[in-house]
Design a protein around this motif. Structure first.
Motif, PDB file in Angstrom:
ATOM      1  N   LEU A 138       0.813  -1.216   0.000  1.00 48.71           N
ATOM      2  CA  LEU A 138       0.000   0.000   0.000  1.00 48.71           C
ATOM      3  C   LEU A 138       0.847   1.267   0.000  1.00 48.71           C
ATOM      4  O   LEU A 138       0.305   2.375  -0.065  1.00 48.71           O
ATOM      5  CB  LEU A 138      -0.938   0.022   1.212  1.00 48.71           C
ATOM      6  CG  LEU A 138      -1.943  -1.127   1.332  1.00 48.71           C
ATOM      7  CD1 LEU A 138      -2.784  -0.955   2.591  1.00 48.71           C
ATOM      8  CD2 LEU A 138      -2.826  -1.222   0.102  1.00 48.71           C
ATOM      9  N   ILE A 141       1.263   4.410   4.609  1.00 49.28           N
ATOM     10  CA  ILE A 141      -0.125   4.517   5.062  1.00 49.28           C
ATOM     11  C   ILE A 141      -0.419   5.955   5.487  1.00 49.28           C
ATOM     12  O   ILE A 141       0.360   6.571   6.218  1.00 49.28           O
ATOM     13  CB  ILE A 141      -0.389   3.560   6.242  1.00 49.28           C
ATOM     14  CG1 ILE A 141      -0.017   2.121   5.866  1.00 49.28           C
ATOM     15  CG2 ILE A 141      -1.846   3.653   6.692  1.00 49.28           C
ATOM     16  CD1 ILE A 141      -0.759   1.573   4.685  1.00 49.28           C
ATOM     17  N   THR A 143      -4.150   6.760   5.896  1.00 48.67           N
ATOM     18  CA  THR A 143      -5.469   6.682   6.543  1.00 48.67           C
ATOM     19  C   THR A 143      -5.766   5.236   6.943  1.00 48.67           C
ATOM     20  O   THR A 143      -5.648   4.325   6.113  1.00 48.67           O
ATOM     21  CB  THR A 143      -6.586   7.175   5.599  1.00 48.67           C
ATOM     22  OG1 THR A 143      -6.291   8.495   5.159  1.00 48.67           O
ATOM     23  CG2 THR A 143      -7.933   7.159   6.317  1.00 48.67           C
ATOM     24  N   TYR A 144      -6.134   5.055   8.199  1.00 43.60           N
ATOM     25  CA  TYR A 144      -6.514   3.742   8.727  1.00 43.60           C
ATOM     26  C   TYR A 144      -7.857   3.911   9.421  1.00 43.60           C
ATOM     27  O   TYR A 144      -7.991   4.683  10.368  1.00 43.60           O
ATOM     28  CB  TYR A 144      -5.456   3.251   9.716  1.00 43.60           C
ATOM     29  CG  TYR A 144      -5.816   1.998  10.498  1.00 43.60           C
ATOM     30  CD1 TYR A 144      -5.412   0.734  10.069  1.00 43.60           C
ATOM     31  CD2 TYR A 144      -6.531   2.075  11.703  1.00 43.60           C
ATOM     32  CE1 TYR A 144      -5.718  -0.413  10.807  1.00 43.60           C
ATOM     33  CE2 TYR A 144      -6.844   0.943  12.430  1.00 43.60           C
ATOM     34  CZ  TYR A 144      -6.435  -0.295  11.980  1.00 43.60           C
ATOM     35  OH  TYR A 144      -6.742  -1.428  12.712  1.00 43.60           O
ATOM     36  N   SER A 236     -10.741  -0.097   6.460  1.00 42.71           N
ATOM     37  CA  SER A 236     -10.409   0.599   5.220  1.00 42.71           C
ATOM     38  C   SER A 236      -9.037   1.227   5.436  1.00 42.71           C
ATOM     39  O   SER A 236      -8.886   2.097   6.308  1.00 42.71           O
ATOM     40  CB  SER A 236     -11.424   1.698   4.891  1.00 42.71           C
ATOM     41  OG  SER A 236     -12.737   1.175   4.843  1.00 42.71           O
ATOM     42  N   ILE A 237      -8.044   0.782   4.665  1.00 41.83           N
ATOM     43  CA  ILE A 237      -6.681   1.289   4.827  1.00 41.83           C
ATOM     44  C   ILE A 237      -6.231   1.861   3.496  1.00 41.83           C
ATOM     45  O   ILE A 237      -6.351   1.214   2.453  1.00 41.83           O
ATOM     46  CB  ILE A 237      -5.710   0.188   5.285  1.00 41.83           C
ATOM     47  CG1 ILE A 237      -6.159  -0.384   6.636  1.00 41.83           C
ATOM     48  CG2 ILE A 237      -4.298   0.745   5.441  1.00 41.83           C
ATOM     49  CD1 ILE A 237      -6.943  -1.631   6.557  1.00 41.83           C
ATOM     50  N   HIS A 238      -5.709   3.084   3.528  1.00 36.01           N
ATOM     51  CA  HIS A 238      -5.298   3.767   2.311  1.00 36.01           C
ATOM     52  C   HIS A 238      -3.853   4.232   2.447  1.00 36.01           C
ATOM     53  O   HIS A 238      -3.457   4.778   3.492  1.00 36.01           O
ATOM     54  CB  HIS A 238      -6.206   4.968   2.040  1.00 36.01           C
ATOM     55  CG  HIS A 238      -7.664   4.618   2.033  1.00 36.01           C
ATOM     56  ND1 HIS A 238      -8.260   3.956   0.987  1.00 36.01           N
ATOM     57  CD2 HIS A 238      -8.630   4.804   2.969  1.00 36.01           C
ATOM     58  CE1 HIS A 238      -9.548   3.761   1.259  1.00 36.01           C
ATOM     59  NE2 HIS A 238      -9.793   4.269   2.467  1.00 36.01           N
ATOM     60  N   SER A 243      -5.103   0.852  -1.785  1.00 33.10           N
ATOM     61  CA  SER A 243      -6.093   0.726  -0.704  1.00 33.10           C
ATOM     62  C   SER A 243      -6.409  -0.740  -0.452  1.00 33.10           C
ATOM     63  O   SER A 243      -6.314  -1.586  -1.356  1.00 33.10           O
ATOM     64  CB  SER A 243      -7.388   1.466  -1.080  1.00 33.10           C
ATOM     65  OG  SER A 243      -7.158   2.834  -1.297  1.00 33.10           O
ATOM     66  N   ILE A 245      -9.613  -2.933   1.475  1.00 37.16           N
ATOM     67  CA  ILE A 245     -10.935  -2.883   2.091  1.00 37.16           C
ATOM     68  C   ILE A 245     -11.313  -4.280   2.555  1.00 37.16           C
ATOM     69  O   ILE A 245     -11.228  -5.242   1.794  1.00 37.16           O
ATOM     70  CB  ILE A 245     -11.997  -2.367   1.096  1.00 37.16           C
ATOM     71  CG1 ILE A 245     -11.554  -1.036   0.471  1.00 37.16           C
ATOM     72  CG2 ILE A 245     -13.343  -2.233   1.792  1.00 37.16           C
ATOM     73  CD1 ILE A 245     -11.391   0.088   1.456  1.00 37.16           C
ATOM     74  N   THR A 279      -6.411  -2.812  -4.007  1.00 34.81           N
ATOM     75  CA  THR A 279      -6.200  -2.049  -5.229  1.00 34.81           C
ATOM     76  C   THR A 279      -4.877  -1.311  -5.070  1.00 34.81           C
ATOM     77  O   THR A 279      -4.698  -0.552  -4.106  1.00 34.81           O
ATOM     78  CB  THR A 279      -7.325  -1.022  -5.455  1.00 34.81           C
ATOM     79  OG1 THR A 279      -8.580  -1.693  -5.465  1.00 34.81           O
ATOM     80  CG2 THR A 279      -7.137  -0.301  -6.778  1.00 34.81           C
ATOM     81  N   THR A 280      -3.930  -1.553  -5.966  1.00 28.60           N
ATOM     82  CA  THR A 280      -2.603  -0.979  -5.784  1.00 28.60           C
ATOM     83  C   THR A 280      -1.903  -0.778  -7.121  1.00 28.60           C
ATOM     84  O   THR A 280      -2.435  -1.113  -8.180  1.00 28.60           O
ATOM     85  CB  THR A 280      -1.745  -1.870  -4.860  1.00 28.60           C
ATOM     86  OG1 THR A 280      -0.525  -1.199  -4.534  1.00 28.60           O
ATOM     87  CG2 THR A 280      -1.422  -3.195  -5.533  1.00 28.60           C
TER      88      THR A 280
END
Length: 335
Positions: A138, A141, A143-144, A236-238, A243, A245, A279-280
């Protein structure tokens, strides 16, 4: 072998702890403080005790595991440690940060292990999230988000859970796990904001919360409610590259209630429909993938507890980390 006395035979004692003690060769479950009959076909040789005082006075008992109402945790853990027993205490560790620090001080003086039952570090979904983050897929990081919602509009039939008392309310219950997981991943936050509130009709305690933990570039958002019917993603980790999910919830609690024991085929395995979606960007190529969920395994906690007591190994769940969790809860509740 570590001889164990268990205090309490409700959800945690009967279903979430006793089965692990009973099948782990490092432990002997000698006594359980309960008024109920103990199923000898499941826990052979385990006898009832009348009170925690009986366990404290028993020289054979090495470890006391506390699975009683939250408001008793500090007193029972303190008395057990001062009597020279190792302690495993259900979350929340204590009602206040000051009490948590006092327990840590007492355990060090007594040279006895103090561990908190933060079993959700070994959930299928969280272990999968942790591995995805650690893999670097990812990127960095930023946003977690973690959520733990339920739909329970009817008040809890256990009276003690619906009474305004120290360490009661959803942030000490489900929140203790979400906060613990965030601290385990990212360490102590630089600041915390949030609110606790009540949504169920007739409730006198908080049953929902939203909070933010600030780690500079990393922003952590946690939430929980007992009035959410259609669930959002569990995690949800961005990051800078992609990201992840994840829906679904670890199955170990449901499996234990259904009579499964740790180690049985299928134990701790989530349905594949809840596998996370990644998704990466990999080597300049946009990629979507389904990530198989890890098998949940709370036995990791019990194996580590035994290793700490018997071999002075490093504890995975450090009481100092859990004390920080209590400090965070206090910050949110006073906001």
């Amino acid at each position: 072998m570590i001889t164990v006395g268990l205090v309490g035979y409700g959800l945690s004692g009967r279903w979430l702890q006793a089965p692990f003690f009973s099948i782990n060769p490092n432990f002997k479950l000698k006594n359980i403080v309960t008024s109920r009959e103990i199923e000898q076909d499941i826990f052979p040789g385990t006898q009832r005790a009348s009170s925690i005082d009986e366990l404290i006075a028993d020289d054979e008992i090495d470890l006391i595991s506390i699975c009683t109402p939250s408001s008793t945790h500090f007193d029972y853990a303190k008395r057990s440690l001062e009597a020279g027993k190792h302690v495993l205490v259900e979350k929340p560790m204590t009602a206040t940060y000051e009490e948590a620090l006092e327990l840590i001080k007492i355990s060090k003086k007594a040279e006895k292990t103090l561990m908190v039952y933060q079993n959700r570090r070994f959930d299928s979904d969280f272990m999968t999230v942790q591995r995805v983050i650690q893999s670097g897929v990812l990127g960095d990081i930023h946003t977690y988000e973690a959520r733990w919602h339920r739909y329970n509009p009817i008040l809890n039939p256990k009276p003690w859970k619906e009474v305004v008392a120290p360490a009661n309310g959803i942030i000490y219950d489900l929140g203790a796990h979400l906060i613990d997981q965030a601290i385990y991943l990212f360490g102590n936050p630089s600041s915390v904001t949030g609110e606790v509130f009540t949504q169920r009709e007739g409730s006198s305690i908080d049953d929902a919360f939203n909070m933010n933990m600030d780690y500079g570039k990393v922003k952590v958002k946690l939430s929980s409610s007992l009035m959410v019917k259609d669930f959002e993603p569990r995690y949800s980790i961005h990051g800078t590259k992609g990201s992840f999910i994840k829906y679904g919830l670890d199955q170990q609690e449901d499996h234990l209630k259904a009579g499964y024991l740790p180690g049985m085929q299928g134990f701790g395995i989530e349905p594949t429909e809840f596998d996370g979606k990644l998704t990466t960007n990999l080597a300049g190529m946009e990629m979507k993938a389904t990530i198989t969920t890890f098998q949940g395994n709370w036995m990791y906690l019990f194996n580590n507890l035994a290793d700490v007591i018997l071999n002075k190994a490093e504890a995975i769940i450090k009481p100092e980390e859990v004390a920080e969790q209590i400090r965070v809860i206090e910050e949110v509740k006073k906001a």
